[in-house]
Scaffold this motif. Structure first.
Motif: not given
Length: 138
Positions: A36-48, A68-76
């Motif tokens: 998962l790639i976050n090109y934004n200038d802000f973090a993504l939270t509670n990513v499912i 399959l399910r994956h969870h990330f609290e935050e993606v910088e």
């Protein structure tokens, strides 16, 4: 209710499938890793992220992989996180990654579907955030 939720368009978030040498050594055949790639200038939270594959085999039988399910609290901001390895034997299927995340109180949601036989070496492009090549779906 669902109709009361405003779903804004997803921008600056992508899924990439990348050749992975470590996975190749571990499983003894060409390995690939999904990011998962976050090109934004802000973090993504509670990513499912929910992933599955579906389609037909060579004989025309319907094939569906496990979900399959994956969870990330935050993606910088301006970062990438590995989601899961993927077996090249599944590249003949539709490979779907359904990504949901929050930015503040706003929820965002998008399906990324790699169509059959789109994950091939000929479709590799440079991915600056990863410092390597991969097949990108944005």
């Amino acid at each position: 209710m669902k109709q009361d939720i405003s779903f804004e368009p997803v921008e600056g978030v992508s899924i990439a499938v990348v050749p992975d040498e470590a996975a190749a050594v571990e499983i003894g055949k060409p390995g690939w890793l999904v990011y998962l790639i976050n090109y934004n200038d802000f973090a993504l939270t509670n990513v499912i992220i929910s992933s599955n594959g579906y389609g037909q085999d060579a004989e025309g039988h319907v094939v569906r992989t496990s979900t399959l399910r994956h969870h990330f609290e935050e993606v910088e901001a301006q970062s990438a996180v590995p989601i899961e390895p993927i077996d090249p034997a599944l590249f003949h299927l539709n490979n779907q990654y359904w990504v949901s995340y929050y930015r503040g109180a706003q929820i965002f949601d998008k399906k990324f579907v790699f169509v059959p036989d789109s994950i091939v070496v000929e479709n590799l492009i440079p991915l600056a955030l990863l410092g390597r090549e991969g097949v990108l779906h944005s």
